[in-house]
Design an enzyme around this catalytic site. Structure first.
Site, PDB file in Angstrom:
ATOM      1  N   GLU A  40       0.870  -1.186   0.000  1.00 24.18           N
ATOM      2  CA  GLU A  40       0.000   0.000   0.000  1.00 24.18           C
ATOM      3  C   GLU A  40       0.914   1.245   0.000  1.00 24.18           C
ATOM      4  O   GLU A  40       1.944   1.254   0.681  1.00 24.18           O
ATOM      5  CB  GLU A  40      -0.822  -0.062   1.304  1.00 24.18           C
ATOM      6  CG  GLU A  40      -1.807   1.042   1.552  1.00 24.18           C
ATOM      7  CD  GLU A  40      -2.521   0.853   2.915  1.00 24.18           C
ATOM      8  OE1 GLU A  40      -2.017   0.105   3.787  1.00 24.18           O
ATOM      9  OE2 GLU A  40      -3.585   1.469   3.107  1.00 24.18           O
ATOM     10  N   LYS A 111      -9.856   1.517  -1.710  1.00 25.15           N
ATOM     11  CA  LYS A 111     -10.022   0.863  -0.396  1.00 25.15           C
ATOM     12  C   LYS A 111     -11.388   1.172   0.219  1.00 25.15           C
ATOM     13  O   LYS A 111     -11.742   2.354   0.402  1.00 25.15           O
ATOM     14  CB  LYS A 111      -8.903   1.330   0.528  1.00 25.15           C
ATOM     15  CG  LYS A 111      -8.811   0.601   1.863  1.00 25.15           C
ATOM     16  CD  LYS A 111      -7.597   1.119   2.632  1.00 25.15           C
ATOM     17  CE  LYS A 111      -7.307   0.379   3.911  1.00 25.15           C
ATOM     18  NZ  LYS A 111      -6.090   0.886   4.583  1.00 25.15           N
ATOM     19  N   CYS A 144      -4.954  -3.616   2.708  1.00 24.17           N
ATOM     20  CA  CYS A 144      -4.638  -3.626   4.139  1.00 24.17           C
ATOM     21  C   CYS A 144      -5.849  -3.906   5.029  1.00 24.17           C
ATOM     22  O   CYS A 144      -6.338  -5.019   5.072  1.00 24.17           O
ATOM     23  CB  CYS A 144      -3.929  -2.319   4.504  1.00 24.17           C
ATOM     24  SG  CYS A 144      -2.882  -2.532   5.986  1.00 24.17           S
ATOM     25  N   VAL A 171       0.079  -2.374  10.759  1.00 23.78           N
ATOM     26  CA  VAL A 171       0.647  -1.930  12.035  1.00 23.78           C
ATOM     27  C   VAL A 171       0.153  -2.794  13.201  1.00 23.78           C
ATOM     28  O   VAL A 171       0.797  -2.861  14.234  1.00 23.78           O
ATOM     29  CB  VAL A 171       0.337  -0.439  12.314  1.00 23.78           C
ATOM     30  CG1 VAL A 171       1.100   0.445  11.340  1.00 23.78           C
ATOM     31  CG2 VAL A 171      -1.150  -0.128  12.227  1.00 23.78           C
TER      32      VAL A 171
HETATM   33  C1  ACM Z   1      -3.955  -0.103   7.201  1.00 23.49           C
HETATM   34  O1  ACM Z   1      -5.056  -0.313   6.716  1.00 23.49           O
HETATM   35  N1  ACM Z   1      -3.025   0.552   6.529  1.00 23.49           N
HETATM   36  C2  ACM Z   1      -3.620  -0.568   8.554  1.00 23.49           C
END
Ligand code: ACM
Length: 267
Positions: A40, A111, A144, A171
């Site tokens: 990402e 996203k 992510c 993270v």
């Molecule tokens: C994330 O979605 N970058 C933790």
């Protein structure tokens, strides 16, 4: 059909787009695969301090610098690439990923489940979860934090995805384990391309967890990178395994769904 697919795990420098593209190019050039997933925001870094900054780093898709550069890499290396970047469209910003083939740009994903302060800078994705039927297989994309919502991979699997490409800047410590279950419960392959390193900006600090991985439908982790090093990796994926959803002589993953009992999920 068998394909070779892999990831590039690296530590982009915040805001240094040209350097990050060069680094990605060098790593990508060393992967022996037909499909490669990059993290990402691989071209910019992640920890944005303001909307102005995100606006400055956003690019148009497919005509922006990064998508054009990726298309050149894909053509030169004869490979398919999935990579995450900030998309600028009219007055909106999206956390996006592009799918590129040797013949050029194919599609983008925006996203859907924004994480944390991403909600301050980005508009939630509006293109849905799509599967792209290519000569290397049926490719689904999520980014992510989408992993946190099991519906993401389920919807992609129900549309026939063979391989879920998953650019990430993780993270939290849970995703790599969770993806094993996601692959098992959907009988799909997943390639999570995570980044490494720590970003400290505007009084905040994020440490990214590395451990990019390729997971098979039977819950096998075919390959996993280390937590901190820049690494590339690839594995052979047998798409026939994905396309047979039978678990044993009596159970079929999709045919056995009892959708009449699931209505609550849609409300
Ligand atoms: C994330 O979605 N970058 C933790």
């Amino acid at each position: 059909m068998k394909i070779k697919a892999g990831f590039v795990q690296f530590n982009p420098e915040f805001g240094a787009v040209e350097e990050n593209l060069s680094r990605a190019w060098a790593l990508l050039a060393a992967v022996d695969a037909q499909l490669v997933v990059l993290p990402e925001f691989f071209n910019t870094g992640y920890l944005i301090a303001s909307r102005e900054e995100a606006w400055r780093l956003g690019e148009e898709i497919p005509h922006g610098r990064t998508t054009v550069a990726l298309a050149e890499m894909a053509r030169e290396k004869n490979l398919h690439v999935v990579a995450g970047l900030m998309e600028k469209c009219d007055d909106r910003l999206y956390n996006a990923a592009v799918l590129i083939s040797p013949g050029g740009y194919v599609a983008k994903y925006r996203k859907i489940h924004l994480f944390n302060e991403e909600k301050l800078w980005f508009t939630p994705g509006d293109l849905g979860f799509a599967v792209h039927d290519l000569d290397i297989g049926r490719i689904g994309i999520m980014i992510c934090f989408d992993w946190f919502f099991p519906e993401s991979m389920r919807v992609l699997a129900l549309q026939g995805a063979d391989v879920i490409c998953h650019p990430a800047n993780l993270v939290l410590p849970f995703c790599q384990e969770a993806m094993i279950t996601r692959c098992l419960e959907n009988r799909v392959y997943a390639i999570t391309a995570n980044r490494t390193g720590t970003e400290t900006r505007a009084g905040k600090s994020f440490r990214y967890t590395g451990r990019s991985q390729i997971v098979a439908p039977g819950a096998q982790v075919l390959l996993q990178a280390s937590e901190e090093a820049e690494e590339i990796g690839a594995a052979e994926l047998d798409l026939a395994v994905v396309r047979d959803k039978r678990i044993n002589p009596y159970n079929d993953l999709f045919a056995d769904r009892r959708t009449g009992h699931y209505a609550r999920i849609l409300s």
